[in-house]
Scaffold this motif. Structure first.
Motif, PDB file in Angstrom:
ATOM      1  N   ARG A   1      44.669 -12.430   7.904  1.00  0.00           N
ATOM      2  CA  ARG A   1      44.124 -11.188   7.339  1.00  0.00           C
ATOM      3  C   ARG A   1      42.596 -11.239   7.272  1.00  0.00           C
ATOM      4  O   ARG A   1      41.923 -10.270   7.555  1.00  0.00           O
ATOM      5  N   LEU A   2      42.064 -12.376   6.861  1.00  0.00           N
ATOM      6  CA  LEU A   2      40.610 -12.515   6.733  1.00  0.00           C
ATOM      7  C   LEU A   2      39.911 -12.521   8.083  1.00  0.00           C
ATOM      8  O   LEU A   2      38.807 -11.995   8.212  1.00  0.00           O
ATOM      9  N   LEU A   3      40.558 -13.096   9.091  1.00  0.00           N
ATOM     10  CA  LEU A   3      39.956 -13.148  10.420  1.00  0.00           C
ATOM     11  C   LEU A   3      39.703 -11.748  10.963  1.00  0.00           C
ATOM     12  O   LEU A   3      38.698 -11.500  11.622  1.00  0.00           O
ATOM     13  N   SER A   4      40.576 -10.821  10.627  1.00  0.00           N
ATOM     14  CA  SER A   4      40.386  -9.441  11.086  1.00  0.00           C
ATOM     15  C   SER A   4      39.138  -8.804  10.461  1.00  0.00           C
ATOM     16  O   SER A   4      38.644  -7.798  10.951  1.00  0.00           O
ATOM     17  N   GLN A   5      38.636  -9.414   9.378  1.00  0.00           N
ATOM     18  CA  GLN A   5      37.414  -8.936   8.722  1.00  0.00           C
ATOM     19  C   GLN A   5      36.205  -9.791   9.102  1.00  0.00           C
ATOM     20  O   GLN A   5      35.113  -9.598   8.576  1.00  0.00           O
ATOM     21  N   GLY A   6      36.416 -10.776   9.985  1.00  0.00           N
ATOM     22  CA  GLY A   6      35.321 -11.626  10.428  1.00  0.00           C
ATOM     23  C   GLY A   6      35.110 -12.877   9.600  1.00  0.00           C
ATOM     24  O   GLY A   6      34.066 -13.521   9.711  1.00  0.00           O
ATOM     25  N   PHE A   7      36.086 -13.255   8.787  1.00  0.00           N
ATOM     26  CA  PHE A   7      35.973 -14.447   7.951  1.00  0.00           C
ATOM     27  C   PHE A   7      36.897 -15.545   8.444  1.00  0.00           C
ATOM     28  O   PHE A   7      38.006 -15.279   8.914  1.00  0.00           O
ATOM     29  N   TYR A   8      36.443 -16.772   8.275  1.00  0.00           N
ATOM     30  CA  TYR A   8      37.247 -17.945   8.598  1.00  0.00           C
ATOM     31  C   TYR A   8      37.723 -18.582   7.304  1.00  0.00           C
ATOM     32  O   TYR A   8      37.187 -18.312   6.223  1.00  0.00           O
ATOM     33  N   ALA A   9      38.709 -19.454   7.413  1.00  0.00           N
ATOM     34  CA  ALA A   9      39.296 -20.122   6.249  1.00  0.00           C
ATOM     35  C   ALA A   9      38.212 -20.762   5.391  1.00  0.00           C
ATOM     36  O   ALA A   9      37.321 -21.436   5.898  1.00  0.00           O
ATOM     37  N   GLY A  10      38.282 -20.539   4.110  1.00  0.00           N
ATOM     38  CA  GLY A  10      37.351 -21.126   3.157  1.00  0.00           C
ATOM     39  C   GLY A  10      36.157 -20.252   2.832  1.00  0.00           C
ATOM     40  O   GLY A  10      35.591 -20.360   1.745  1.00  0.00           O
ATOM     41  N   GLN A  11      35.773 -19.399   3.778  1.00  0.00           N
ATOM     42  CA  GLN A  11      34.620 -18.541   3.520  1.00  0.00           C
ATOM     43  C   GLN A  11      34.908 -17.561   2.392  1.00  0.00           C
ATOM     44  O   GLN A  11      34.010 -17.232   1.609  1.00  0.00           O
ATOM     45  N   ASP A  12      36.141 -17.110   2.304  1.00  0.00           N
ATOM     46  CA  ASP A  12      36.512 -16.161   1.254  1.00  0.00           C
ATOM     47  C   ASP A  12      36.295 -16.737  -0.137  1.00  0.00           C
ATOM     48  O   ASP A  12      35.858 -16.033  -1.050  1.00  0.00           O
ATOM     49  N   GLN A  13      36.575 -18.029  -0.298  1.00  0.00           N
ATOM     50  CA  GLN A  13      36.432 -18.652  -1.609  1.00  0.00           C
ATOM     51  C   GLN A  13      34.971 -18.669  -2.068  1.00  0.00           C
ATOM     52  O   GLN A  13      34.685 -18.432  -3.242  1.00  0.00           O
ATOM     53  N   ILE A  14      34.065 -18.925  -1.145  1.00  0.00           N
ATOM     54  CA  ILE A  14      32.639 -18.900  -1.483  1.00  0.00           C
ATOM     55  C   ILE A  14      32.216 -17.486  -1.845  1.00  0.00           C
ATOM     56  O   ILE A  14      31.514 -17.265  -2.839  1.00  0.00           O
ATOM     57  N   MET A  15      32.660 -16.524  -1.062  1.00  0.00           N
ATOM     58  CA  MET A  15      32.305 -15.130  -1.326  1.00  0.00           C
ATOM     59  C   MET A  15      32.811 -14.688  -2.700  1.00  0.00           C
ATOM     60  O   MET A  15      32.078 -14.066  -3.468  1.00  0.00           O
TER      61      MET A  15
END
Length: 156
Positions: free
Chosen positions: A27-41
């Motif tokens: 789901r995150l990849l479709s928004q341009g994010f890779y694993a772990g980046q969401d947690q920082i954001m």
């Protein structure tokens, strides 16, 4: 519990964790994010301006890992580094406007993944699972079980 049952249970625990990470990552990849980046954001959305060390501690990862991910997010335009007012050697990390605009999408991806994972589990089941997982975490950390909030808003 027999050894085979414990092995099967641990295997299922590993599988469920891996599958949940995979579903969220897709789901995150479709928004341009890779694993772990969401947690920082999400951590910066809760408290903007943290140092890389603070983020690493908060997320339970090593500082070099955080630094690499911060640099990637900065190149993507989601974060910016600013020198500390009190110590120019220390950087603080802030969400950019573009970064702030992505937070709702990240949160939506997390909610969709949670909904998918908990499908068919009522609030009582979810609460019991949460307590059991807290116990497992405590066992593996060698510490006490964190109290599960009795007023958690759990979805059916």
């Amino acid at each position: 519990m027999a050894k085979a049952d414990k092995s099967a249970t641990m295997s299922r625990l590993h599988s469920a964790a891996r599958l949940s990470r995979t579903a969220l990552a897709a789901r995150l990849l479709s928004q341009g994010f890779y694993a772990g980046q969401d947690q920082i954001m999400l951590a910066l959305d809760q408290q903007d301006g943290q140092t890389p060390g603070q983020l690493a501690t908060r997320l339970g990862v090593r500082p070099p890992t955080i630094t690499k991910t911060i640099n990637r997010l900065q190149v993507q335009g989601f974060l910016e580094k600013r020198a500390s007012d009190s110590d120019a050697r220390q950087a603080h990390i802030f969400l950019t406007e573009a970064g702030r605009e992505t937070i709702r999408g990240i949160e939506k991806s997390v909610r969709k993944t949670e909904k998918q994972a908990f499908r068919g589990l009522d609030k009582k089941d979810q609460k019991a699972l949460s307590k059991l997982l807290s116990r497992i975490e405590a066992n593996l950390n060698g510490g006490a079980v964190a109290e599960v909030d009795e007023d958690l808003e759990l979805e059916d």
